[in-house]
Design a protein around this motif. Sequence first.
Motif, PDB file in Angstrom:
ATOM      1  N   ASP A  99      24.476  45.938   9.312  1.00  0.00           N
ATOM      2  CA  ASP A  99      25.566  46.844   9.691  1.00  0.00           C
ATOM      3  C   ASP A  99      25.698  47.983   8.695  1.00  0.00           C
ATOM      4  O   ASP A  99      26.229  49.039   9.039  1.00  0.00           O
ATOM      5  CB  ASP A  99      26.861  46.039   9.803  1.00  0.00           C
TER       6      ASP A  99
ATOM      7  N   LYS B 261      31.475  43.931  16.474  1.00  0.00           N
ATOM      8  CA  LYS B 261      30.021  43.876  16.214  1.00  0.00           C
ATOM      9  C   LYS B 261      29.275  43.452  17.480  1.00  0.00           C
ATOM     10  O   LYS B 261      28.233  44.031  17.810  1.00  0.00           O
ATOM     11  CB  LYS B 261      29.718  42.915  15.052  1.00  0.00           C
TER      12      LYS B 261
ATOM     13  N   PRO C 172      29.753  40.987   9.645  1.00  0.00           N
ATOM     14  CA  PRO C 172      29.142  42.124   8.944  1.00  0.00           C
ATOM     15  C   PRO C 172      28.047  41.682   7.962  1.00  0.00           C
ATOM     16  O   PRO C 172      28.249  40.739   7.193  1.00  0.00           O
ATOM     17  CB  PRO C 172      30.325  42.754   8.196  1.00  0.00           C
TER      18      PRO C 172
END
Length: 247
Positions: free
Chosen positions: A114, A203, A93
């Motif tokens: 993000d 992700k 992140p």
Amino acid sequence: MTQITNHRDGSVLVLTFNRPEKMNALTKEMYAGLTAGLTEAADDFGIRAVVIQSSGDHFTAGNDIMDFMANPPGSEDSDVAKFLGALLNFPKPLIAAVKGNAVGVGTTMLLHCDAVIASPNSKFSMPFVSLGLVPEAGSTYLFPLLVGYQRAAKIFMTGESFNADQAFEMGLVAEIEADVDASALKLAHQLAEQPPTAMINTKALLKAGRHDAVAAVMRAEFELFAMALQSEEAMMAFTKFMEKKGK
Ligand code: COA
């Protein structure tokens, strides 16, 4: 004093633009510092999230114009190209805390984050065309995807800026907060507490559909950008900036 500071707050790595006297305009050394920070964070299992923030009143005025003239990035081995590659491939992140001006790469890098936390006074702009350049960081692909072709084209072609509310409405910004650094760090810690493998895999899945397209567009942008930097159009725009500043 280093112009990119790098500090650990538990399992969060905080990278700070630290050149407030030049509105955090980014030099090749600063790009190298950012790449080193992202690489360290990607490789260190103990780092679970990264925050990019700034000292002073502004996020960044984008590429340092004088540095660009002195050291034009000519290859994919350049510090700026390596930073953009590290950003594209960063697996954990990544949260940006934006206040004041976010010019050029200061806005385009946000398309890779993000979450972007912006202060109410944030101002975003991508004046590449006005500078005789072309947009970078995969933004000619990612920005129209986010806001629609015509809106993206108008912003790129006019060089006009937009504010925090507009950026929020576009989806470029996740939250508007008064204390961006504290809010970004809080979110980073929240994400850092999540199971790390599930986080990395999620992700990767979120980014997978566009990864190769962004990489290809980045290469094409970079080629044109490197040529544009040597052009008369860019030289005229840069000279105008320096003359305005009495340099
Ligand atoms: N490169 C190098 N120096 C920069 C810079 C940049 N991109 N942006 C700002 N600076 C420097 C200024 O030269 C000034 O330094 P000085 O006090 O030694 O003269 C300092 O940062 C503060 O900037 P200043 O222009 O005085 O602030 P402002 O509030 O009047 O204007 C901007 C703010 C962002 C509108 C203006 O600085 C600007 O247009 N910068 C260039 C942005 C840009 O084109 N970036 C490249 C995108 S590819």
